[in-house]
Design a protein around this motif. Structure first.
Motif, PDB file in Angstrom:
ATOM      1  N   ARG A  87       0.827  -1.211   0.000  1.00 32.86           N
ATOM      2  CA  ARG A  87       0.000   0.000   0.000  1.00 32.86           C
ATOM      3  C   ARG A  87       0.864   1.265   0.000  1.00 32.86           C
ATOM      4  O   ARG A  87       0.607   2.206  -0.752  1.00 32.86           O
ATOM      5  CB  ARG A  87      -0.946  -0.005   1.209  1.00 32.86           C
ATOM      6  N   GLU A  88       1.897   1.264   0.811  1.00 32.14           N
ATOM      7  CA  GLU A  88       2.741   2.454   0.932  1.00 32.14           C
ATOM      8  C   GLU A  88       3.528   2.727  -0.348  1.00 32.14           C
ATOM      9  O   GLU A  88       3.600   3.869  -0.811  1.00 32.14           O
ATOM     10  CB  GLU A  88       3.682   2.321   2.135  1.00 32.14           C
ATOM     11  N   ILE A  89       4.123   1.693  -0.919  1.00 35.18           N
ATOM     12  CA  ILE A  89       4.901   1.884  -2.148  1.00 35.18           C
ATOM     13  C   ILE A  89       3.986   2.266  -3.309  1.00 35.18           C
ATOM     14  O   ILE A  89       4.311   3.172  -4.092  1.00 35.18           O
ATOM     15  CB  ILE A  89       5.729   0.623  -2.484  1.00 35.18           C
ATOM     16  N   THR A  90       2.834   1.625  -3.415  1.00 34.06           N
ATOM     17  CA  THR A  90       1.893   1.981  -4.480  1.00 34.06           C
ATOM     18  C   THR A  90       1.452   3.431  -4.326  1.00 34.06           C
ATOM     19  O   THR A  90       1.423   4.184  -5.307  1.00 34.06           O
ATOM     20  CB  THR A  90       0.669   1.042  -4.466  1.00 34.06           C
ATOM     21  N   GLY A  91       1.140   3.844  -3.109  1.00 31.88           N
ATOM     22  CA  GLY A  91       0.755   5.237  -2.865  1.00 31.88           C
ATOM     23  C   GLY A  91       1.863   6.209  -3.214  1.00 31.88           C
ATOM     24  O   GLY A  91       1.616   7.267  -3.806  1.00 31.88           O
ATOM     25  N   LEU A  92       3.082   5.866  -2.857  1.00 31.00           N
ATOM     26  CA  LEU A  92       4.235   6.705  -3.189  1.00 31.00           C
ATOM     27  C   LEU A  92       4.370   6.866  -4.697  1.00 31.00           C
ATOM     28  O   LEU A  92       4.505   7.981  -5.214  1.00 31.00           O
ATOM     29  CB  LEU A  92       5.510   6.088  -2.608  1.00 31.00           C
ATOM     30  N   LEU A  93       4.316   5.757  -5.410  1.00 24.96           N
ATOM     31  CA  LEU A  93       4.548   5.788  -6.855  1.00 24.96           C
ATOM     32  C   LEU A  93       3.394   6.408  -7.629  1.00 24.96           C
ATOM     33  O   LEU A  93       3.618   7.086  -8.631  1.00 24.96           O
ATOM     34  CB  LEU A  93       4.843   4.376  -7.368  1.00 24.96           C
ATOM     35  N   THR A  94       2.177   6.195  -7.190  1.00 21.90           N
ATOM     36  CA  THR A  94       1.027   6.752  -7.919  1.00 21.90           C
ATOM     37  C   THR A  94       0.708   8.175  -7.471  1.00 21.90           C
ATOM     38  O   THR A  94       0.065   8.918  -8.209  1.00 21.90           O
ATOM     39  CB  THR A  94      -0.223   5.872  -7.751  1.00 21.90           C
ATOM     40  N   GLY A  95       1.177   8.559  -6.295  1.00 18.63           N
ATOM     41  CA  GLY A  95       0.865   9.888  -5.771  1.00 18.63           C
ATOM     42  C   GLY A  95       1.889  10.950  -6.101  1.00 18.63           C
ATOM     43  O   GLY A  95       1.651  12.134  -5.888  1.00 18.63           O
ATOM     44  N   HIS A  96       3.029  10.546  -6.634  1.00 19.84           N
ATOM     45  CA  HIS A  96       4.080  11.521  -6.953  1.00 19.84           C
ATOM     46  C   HIS A  96       3.739  12.203  -8.277  1.00 19.84           C
ATOM     47  O   HIS A  96       3.552  11.539  -9.290  1.00 19.84           O
ATOM     48  CB  HIS A  96       5.444  10.839  -7.048  1.00 19.84           C
ATOM     49  N   ALA A  97       3.630  13.547  -8.251  1.00 21.53           N
ATOM     50  CA  ALA A  97       3.190  14.250  -9.453  1.00 21.53           C
ATOM     51  C   ALA A  97       4.232  15.199 -10.039  1.00 21.53           C
ATOM     52  O   ALA A  97       4.320  15.338 -11.249  1.00 21.53           O
ATOM     53  CB  ALA A  97       1.903  15.028  -9.147  1.00 21.53           C
ATOM     54  N   ALA A  98       5.013  15.857  -9.208  1.00 20.38           N
ATOM     55  CA  ALA A  98       5.923  16.895  -9.700  1.00 20.38           C
ATOM     56  C   ALA A  98       7.380  16.464  -9.570  1.00 20.38           C
ATOM     57  O   ALA A  98       7.775  15.871  -8.572  1.00 20.38           O
ATOM     58  CB  ALA A  98       5.693  18.185  -8.930  1.00 20.38           C
TER      59      ALA A  98
END
Length: 149
Positions: free
Chosen positions: A46-57
């Motif tokens: 969950r944490e890694i997926t959130g990190l990778l999908t939530g990074h925008a800039a």
């Protein structure tokens, strides 16, 4: 692999304004017990997926090597293997002061075992390989070029 300069590369990338994450912490990884009773240190899904999908800039640089990392490859632009010969890795591990891993004989043996067994698997799935015997500024420059900086 231990001793390739991942931590040094992250420090320099961070100093250059990039977001960096070392996944070798309890925040990003967890221990699991395998069916054979052995333990494995894997990424927290969950944490890694959130990190990778939530990074925008900007660019995000991750460091770490986990048995389940391949599950996240579709979310990554590049998978980079930093590589160096065994004698270089062992010398770096001996000199480093910020990480105690690799000081004990059994840990040094594990480093050599991983170099022989894990590194070929990483090489087979990497989108790029960087010679980590180069000066750290050159290694980081190659990482930035891969990211499109």
């Amino acid at each position: 692999m231990s001793g390739t300069g991942k931590s040094a590369a992250l420090r320099l990338l961070r100093a250059r304004g990039h977001r960096t994450v070392d996944t070798d912490s309890d925040a990003w990884s967890r221990w699991v017990t395998l069916p054979d009773g052995s333990s494995d240190w894997i990424w927290r899904e969950r944490e890694i997926t959130g990190l990778l999908t939530g990074h925008a800039a900007g660019h995000l640089f991750l460091a770490g090597c986990k048995s389940n990392q391949g599950d996240f490859y579709p979310l990554l632009d590049h998978v980079v293997l930093l590589s160096a010969p065994a004698h270089v890795l062992l010398a770096r591990i001996e000199r480093r002061t910020g990480n105690p891993y690799g000081k004990r004989p059994e840990e040094r043996a594990a480093v050599l075992r991983h170099l022989a067994t894990v590194e070929p698997l990483l090489r087979a799935t990497a989108s790029a390989e960087i010679d980590a015997t180069a000066p750290i500024e050159e290694v980081v420059g190659r990482l930035e070029r891969l990211a499109g900086s």
